[in-house]
Design an enzyme around this catalytic site. Structure first.
Site, short mmCIF file in Angstrom:
data_model
loop_
_atom_site.label_atom_id
_atom_site.label_comp_id
_atom_site.label_asym_id
_atom_site.label_seq_id
_atom_site.Cartn_x
_atom_site.Cartn_y
_atom_site.Cartn_z
N ASP A 1 0.83 -1.20 0.00
CA ASP A 1 0.00 0.00 0.00
C ASP A 1 0.87 1.26 0.00
O ASP A 1 2.04 1.21 0.41
CB ASP A 1 -0.91 -0.02 1.23
CG ASP A 1 -2.12 0.89 1.07
OD1 ASP A 1 -2.37 1.37 -0.05
OD2 ASP A 1 -2.83 1.11 2.07
N ASP B 1 -8.82 4.19 -3.07
CA ASP B 1 -9.82 4.41 -2.01
C ASP B 1 -11.10 5.03 -2.57
O ASP B 1 -11.43 6.19 -2.30
CB ASP B 1 -9.23 5.29 -0.92
CG ASP B 1 -8.09 4.61 -0.18
OD1 ASP B 1 -8.02 3.37 -0.21
OD2 ASP B 1 -7.26 5.32 0.43
N GLU C 1 2.78 4.87 -4.26
CA GLU C 1 2.94 5.88 -5.32
C GLU C 1 4.36 6.50 -5.35
O GLU C 1 4.81 6.78 -6.46
CB GLU C 1 1.89 7.00 -5.14
CG GLU C 1 0.46 6.57 -5.34
CD GLU C 1 -0.08 5.78 -4.15
OE1 GLU C 1 -0.98 4.94 -4.37
OE2 GLU C 1 0.39 5.97 -3.02
#
Length: 796
Positions: free
Chosen positions: A405, A474, A408
């Protein structure tokens, strides 16, 4: 290719809207051919043009004063000598393969591309430089639709928009999102070509936002390299692009099952209780996903511990072993951030090279939502080894899959340095890509026979070859959130990432909407990974929902498991051809340039998700004029090439099967651990308009890495022929060199048989059959045996 043919191609190009003058200041000064590469000297630099195959050509511009950077993070295909020919026709050079022809006009200088006689695309101004960005421009034709630039929700045809290339989360997005976690410098055209700009640095991809017929790539620096990829069909474009950047290895079979997941399970006792609840409710389950509470009691200040919190998970290894004995794998979340308050901070910060640094070479620290943090440096061997050793330790304890997670990376200040001299903006868009690479290469080295499971939300062109399974971030728990998901998955599949999927039910927001939840799960059956996940204000697991909701959710999960043979075969096809699992109707009809509300699941299913509350009607477009489609649930026939309004049912979304399709289905099991193809229900959708068709079912042990390459597989091929009042269906099995033949029987179910057959034979012997007048369904048993090579003949 003959001289006359080339001359015709050039005339064709000159008559095309792509015949734009390029940068008038650029002058061609000479051309030389070195083996497979055409080198052009110009007044401001050099061009290198080389084919990778007949359908893929790369062009690089090296400005004066710069040197060639040969390193690509995306490309894995080796350039091949495809017998390209070079001709100097006076006013132009023509460099031609059997597929792509590159035409270089000398004055004014211009590079353009044709594919098998048709103008494809041309540089407009080509390479240029502004105050802060370097650009490459291409001319677009009127009416040309564009796709790509990674994961976005802006409408299926993305022409007219300018997209930032900077992986960034969009928390709680709904029906639209212009920038999401996964960007790619890739443009695809409705003319069946793609341009991949082979440079991961941050920038922009402009899909003609100025309405002047220009595709414009803008970047802060780095390589001026792009590949043009073409094909006769979308199948060809997908095959050629994934040959260039790599194909997705087949995931473990359990990845196609149901997941229990939320933000998050806070203890070993809760985790065990949830799994037992699924088993008690007879809702199949293959994996449980542990969010960040596995390593800490609080959301903030614990990230980077990356070790079991023994207060809340005192016997984690035994828990994972017990769950595995019930057929349930354990997946844990990991993040690349090591907080200064975490238990590993001293260890990581004191080992040189483990963490990214500031300008002075000290571990870089900065604040974000979870606390004050450092970031693992994936661009040093020390950083990679440190991170991989943590994964190895967790795996040895029983972890079966990895959730990466915030890759990026979610917060990545521009001043952070990687590998000593790389800026954050130079590596930002490949950080997730290289994180997936770390795990994939770690498995190849230390666990070469196992398929890794790698769930991540950020990556780059070609991340599919590391087995990355991306999700769409999300998304809000609302109807708008559901509405954007088809487009995101379809677009990512077109760009090589065939496993893009969503948090089923939506992630963000304390919304209890049972209708939305059920519709999202019903859609989830026909998309790559079935994983309900959400903030735990409202339970994302069906076992904790209202009774009617639970019943409908269970039926969706059961259907997902019944379809495992079909879905697993789709996954095999993706690994061998690059064709995505979810496919836009555009792949069948050139006119469907903007359609995402209806899509194809594999070749043979047409799916129309219900994405509005209380829907009493749904518009469905049936592709393929002259073809037929059958309602998967009722058997009702629909004609291709038309759009119809259908009435949605509560129990399912509109789903249709192509006439002539073979659909293998299996007995529903509680976990794929118990999955078997020894008894298969083989559905065949008969139609008088189909005189012949083919299908197949791929099978292996579900866990061996590259089982197909190692010869540990079986492929059962199906074929039909309809003529002279007889329907013939043939079965034949191909067995890999290291595979023992399996005993397998079939219950053949032939749909749309309008009258009771006069007789049915299997391998020439008459057999009993059942014909259902109401459902027009013929059922024929084909007895189990090893390596079946059988022929069923139905006399209609």
């Amino acid at each position: 290719m003959t001289h006359t043919t080339i001359a015709r191609l050039v005339l064709c190009l000159l008559a095309s809207p792509l015949a734009f003058a390029q940068n008038a200041d650029r002058q061609l000064q000479g051309a030389t051919r070195k083996q497979n590469t055409l080198e052009l000297a110009t007044s401001d630099g050099r061009y290198l043009i080389k084919p990778y195959s007949a359908d893929v050509v790369e062009t690089t511009f090296i400005p004066n004063g710069e040197s060639f950077d040969a390193a690509s993070h995306a490309v894995v295909l080796a350039p091949a000598d495809v017998g390209a020919t070079l001709k100097d026709e006076g006013a132009r050079l023509v460099y031609a393969t059997s597929g792509i022809t590159v035409v270089v006009d000398k004055q004014p200088f211009r590079i353009s591309y044709l594919y098998k006689g048709k103008p494809l695309v041309a540089e407009k101004r080509g390479y240029g430089r502004s105050a802060d960005l370097e650009t490459i421009e291409f001319a677009l034709e009127n009416g040309e639709a564009l796709y790509g630039a990674g994961a976005r929700a802006t409408g299926m045809n993305r022409r007219g928009k300018r997209f930032q290339l900077y992986n960034k989360a969009d928390y709680g997005y709904g029906a639209t999102s212009t920038l999401l976690n996964y960007t790619m410098p890739l443009a695809l055209s409705s003319k069946k070509y793609a341009i991949h700009f082979d440079n991961p640095q941050t920038g922009w991809l402009d899909f003609d936002s100025r309405k002047d017929g220009t595709l414009r790539y803008e970047v802060i620096g780095g390589r001026k390299t792009y590949q043009v990829v073409a094909g006769d069909s979308w199948d060809g474009v997908m095959a050629n692009y994934t040959a260039l950047t790599g194909r997705q290895p087949l995931p473990p079979r359990w990845a196609f099952g149901n997941f229990a997941s939320r933000f998050g399970y806070k203890s070993e006792a809760q985790t065990r209780e949830v799994v037992d609840r699924f088993i008690a409710e007879k809702i199949p389950l293959d994996a449980v996903v542990l969010d960040l509470y596995w390593f800490g009691k609080t959301v903030k200040d614990t990230m980077g511990n990356l070790a079991w919190d023994r207060d809340t998970f005192p016997n984690a290894e035994k828990m994972m072993a017990d769950l595995k004995a019930k057929g349930v794998k354990t997946i844990v979340i990991t993040e690349p951030f090591v907080l200064t308050t975490s238990r590993r901070w001293q260890e990581a910060s004191q080992q040189p090279g483990v963490l990214a640094t500031d300008k002075d070479g000290k571990p870089a620290t900065f604040d974000f939502y979870f606390g004050n943090t450092g970031l693992v440096d994936l661009y040093t061997s020390q950083g990679r080894d440190w991170f991989w050793n943590i994964y190895k330790g967790l795996k040895q304890g029983g972890v079966s899959g990895w959730w990466g997670d915030l890759g990026e990376p979610e917060v990545h200040p521009f001043w952070v340095r990687h590998g000593g001299n790389k800026s954050a903006d130079q590596v930002h868009n490949i950080y997730g890509h290289d994180w997936a690479r770390l795990i994939a290469e770690g498995y190849k080295k230390d666990y070469p026979n196992e398929r890794p499971f790698i769930l991540m939300r950020a990556g780059y062109s070609g991340s599919q070859r590391f087995g990355m399974i991306p999700w769409s971030g999300d998304v809000s728990r609302g109807w708008g959130g559901l509405q954007s998901q088809m487009e995101i998955s379809l677009q990512m599949g077109m760009q090589g990432l065939a496993y893009m999927h969503s948090d089923l039910g939506g992630f963000a927001g304390a919304v209890l909407d049972d209708e939305l939840y059920v519709r999202w799960l019903q859609y989830g059956v026909f998309q790559p990974v079935f994983r309900p996940h959400a903030q735990d204000d409202v339970a994302p697991e069906p076992v904790f929902r209202a009774e009617r909701t639970k019943v409908l959710a269970r039926e969706a999960v059961w259907l997902r498991y019944a379809m495992l043979p079909y879905n697993y075969t789709l996954a095999f096809d993706n690994s061998s051809t690059g064709m995505p699992l979810m496919r836009p109707v555009l792949f069948e009809e050139d006119e469907a340039t903007a359609m995402s509300s209806t899509y194809l699941w594999g070749r043979d299913f047409l799916v129309a998700p219900i994405v509005e509350p209380g829907a009493t009607r749904k518009e469905v477009h049936f592709p393929g004029k002259g073809s037929s489609w059958f309602d998967f649930h009722t058997g009702e026939k629909h004609h291709g090439g038309i759009t119809e309004v259908v009435k949605p049912e509560e129990a399912n979304i509109p789903v249709y099967v192509r006439a002539g399709a073979f659909v293998p289905m299996a007995k529903v099991v509680q976990s794929t651990r118990d999955y078997s193809t020894r008894h298969i229900d083989l559905h065949y959708y008969h139609d008088a308009g189909v005189t012949g068709s083919e299908g197949k079912m791929y099978d292996d042990d579900g866990e061996t890495a590259d089982a197909y390459g190692k010869g540990k597989y079986e492929i059962v091929r199906f074929a039909s022929r309809h003529a002279d009042g007889k329907l013939e269906i043939r079965f034949s099995t191909e067995t890999g060199k290291a595979q023992a033949p399996q005993e397998r029987g079939f219950a053949l179910k032939v749909h749309n048989v309008q009258a009771r057959p006069r007789g049915v034979t299997v391998d020439g012997k008459a057999v009993r059959f059942v014909w259902n007048d109401k459902h027009k369904l013929l059922e024929v048993p084909v007895a189990a045996r090893k390596q079946p090579s059988s022929t069923v003949v139905v006399t209609l």
